[in-house]
Design an enzyme around this catalytic site. Structure first.
Site, PDB file in Angstrom:
ATOM      1  N   LYS A  61     -44.763 -50.597 -50.559  1.00 44.07           N
ATOM      2  CA  LYS A  61     -45.247 -49.386 -49.896  1.00 44.07           C
ATOM      3  C   LYS A  61     -45.293 -48.213 -50.875  1.00 44.07           C
ATOM      4  CE  LYS A  61     -43.629 -50.617 -45.254  1.00 44.07           C
ATOM      5  NZ  LYS A  61     -42.724 -50.243 -44.135  1.00 44.07           N
ATOM      6  N   ASN A 113     -35.138 -36.224 -47.888  1.00 44.82           N
ATOM      7  CA  ASN A 113     -36.172 -36.204 -46.863  1.00 44.82           C
ATOM      8  C   ASN A 113     -36.128 -37.396 -45.907  1.00 44.82           C
ATOM      9  OD1 ASN A 113     -39.171 -35.550 -45.914  1.00 44.82           O
ATOM     10  ND2 ASN A 113     -39.167 -37.666 -46.645  1.00 44.82           N
ATOM     11  N   SER A 169     -33.480 -31.731 -41.585  1.00 46.62           N
ATOM     12  CA  SER A 169     -32.788 -31.832 -40.310  1.00 46.62           C
ATOM     13  C   SER A 169     -33.800 -31.993 -39.188  1.00 46.62           C
ATOM     14  CB  SER A 169     -31.885 -30.612 -40.098  1.00 46.62           C
ATOM     15  OG  SER A 169     -31.040 -30.801 -38.995  1.00 46.62           O
ATOM     16  N   TYR A 197     -28.262 -39.898 -33.329  1.00 46.00           N
ATOM     17  CA  TYR A 197     -29.255 -39.184 -34.139  1.00 46.00           C
ATOM     18  C   TYR A 197     -28.935 -37.690 -34.170  1.00 46.00           C
ATOM     19  CZ  TYR A 197     -33.708 -37.228 -35.672  1.00 46.00           C
ATOM     20  OH  TYR A 197     -34.675 -36.523 -36.344  1.00 46.00           O
ATOM     21  N   LYS A 201     -28.121 -35.408 -37.548  1.00 49.23           N
ATOM     22  CA  LYS A 201     -28.895 -34.243 -37.964  1.00 49.23           C
ATOM     23  C   LYS A 201     -28.018 -32.991 -38.060  1.00 49.23           C
ATOM     24  CE  LYS A 201     -31.463 -36.027 -39.428  1.00 49.23           C
ATOM     25  NZ  LYS A 201     -32.291 -35.958 -40.644  1.00 49.23           N
ATOM     26  N   ASN A 229     -42.104 -30.082 -35.191  1.00 46.50           N
ATOM     27  CA  ASN A 229     -42.431 -31.233 -34.345  1.00 46.50           C
ATOM     28  C   ASN A 229     -43.660 -31.934 -34.920  1.00 46.50           C
ATOM     29  OD1 ASN A 229     -40.388 -30.288 -32.656  1.00 46.50           O
ATOM     30  ND2 ASN A 229     -41.817 -29.009 -31.519  1.00 46.50           N
TER      31      ASN A 229
END
Length: 295
Positions: A61, A113, A169, A197, A201, A229
């Protein structure tokens, strides 16, 4: 709730590929760089002439992403290199850092990231940690600590806050940060993956804040970014109907890349901003434990 609401209608980005200064001679690492936000970020940094280490688990990838990035900017003076590591397998991180340090004497920005969200219940890392904790927090923490000597050297040779660590985050921090992190929840088999999750974060925020305390005096700026978002592979483990339901509220991954660009290169930021969370346009929460907002 002002910042939460603003992420549904984000302000216009102030730093993009159109006005990013040349990054020739600078070196970057981007984890999870072959898809989503990471891919867009690598593309911009390469276009600007930087040397980019695209870090991830899949060489196939990564090489495809590198080919696509080079095709998109055929006249770039940048370089882009695959760096093999698996954040959920801590044994792969030191060899990756050693490979990087055998070639490079500087690191201008480390972009932590990569991330995973809501994998199947019970998913664990190679070392047996809950998968989201391992990938989003533990792997990035170890990677950062091992790269600190190079970051310190870069900061020493440049100006304070020129060497930076960017932690990615989530908007979820704005709604859960008051509860802190409950590590016991990562160890329980009945804890929901969504809650884990959230913990991971918020954990990114605490790691960024601790790094700011640890390395701020050395000239290294450590901040957190809420990318907004976005439409990305982060939702691949959600029920199939979820992406369709929220699609009207999601933006192209490049918006998340712009958020990280601002945090990585804005001259407005100083060492005193270490540990803060930033959103697109520069809205921020200063540090864990005290909540306030600024435009």
């Amino acid at each position: 709730m002002g910042i939460v609401w603003s992420q549904f209608f984000p302000p216009k980005p102030t730093l993009t590929e159109a006005n990013l200064p040349s990054q020739k001679g600078k070196v970057f690492i981007v984890t999870g760089g072959y898809s989503g936000v990471g891919f867009e970020l690598c593309k911009i940094l390469y276009q600007a002439g930087g040397k980019v280490y695209l870090a991830g688990r899949s060489e196939e990838k990564a090489l495809q992403a590198i080919a696509d990035i080079k095709t998109a900017s055929p006249n770039s003076e940048g370089e882009i290199v695959f760096l093999s590591l698996k954040l959920d397998d801590l044994t792969t991180i030191k060899p990756a850092v050693e490979k990087f340090m055998s070639t490079e004497s500087r690191l201008d920005v480390l972009f932590n990231n990569a991330g995973v969200s809501n994998p199947p219940l019970g998913s664990i890392s190679t070392q047996g940690h809950e998968l989201q904790l391992a990938t989003n927090c533990l792997g990035h923490h170890l990677l950062t600590q091992l790269l600190l000597p190079t970051l310190r050297q870069t900061a020493h040779n440049e100006s304070p806050a020129s060497a930076r660590v960017i932690w990615l985050s989530s908007i979820i921090v704005d709604t859960t940060s008051a509860h802190g992190v409950n590590l016991e929840e990562f160890l329980r088999r009945d804890t929901g993956m969504n809650r884990n999750y959230e913990n991971s974060k918020v954990g990114n925020w605490f790691l960024a804040n601790d790094l700011a305390k640890q390395a701020g005096s050395d000239g290294i700026l450590s901040v957190v970014v809420n990318p907004g978002n976005l439409k990305s592979n982060l939702t691949r483990h959600f029920p199939s109907w979820v992406p369709y339901l929220v699609a009207p509220l999601l933006y192209h991954p490049i918006m998340g890349a712009y958020s990280q660009l601002w945090a990585a290169f804005s001259p407005e930021l100083t060492i005193s901003d270490g540990g803060s969370i930033f959103c697109l346009g520069g809205e921020f929460i200063p540090s864990p434990g005290r909540i306030c907002y600024k435009r």
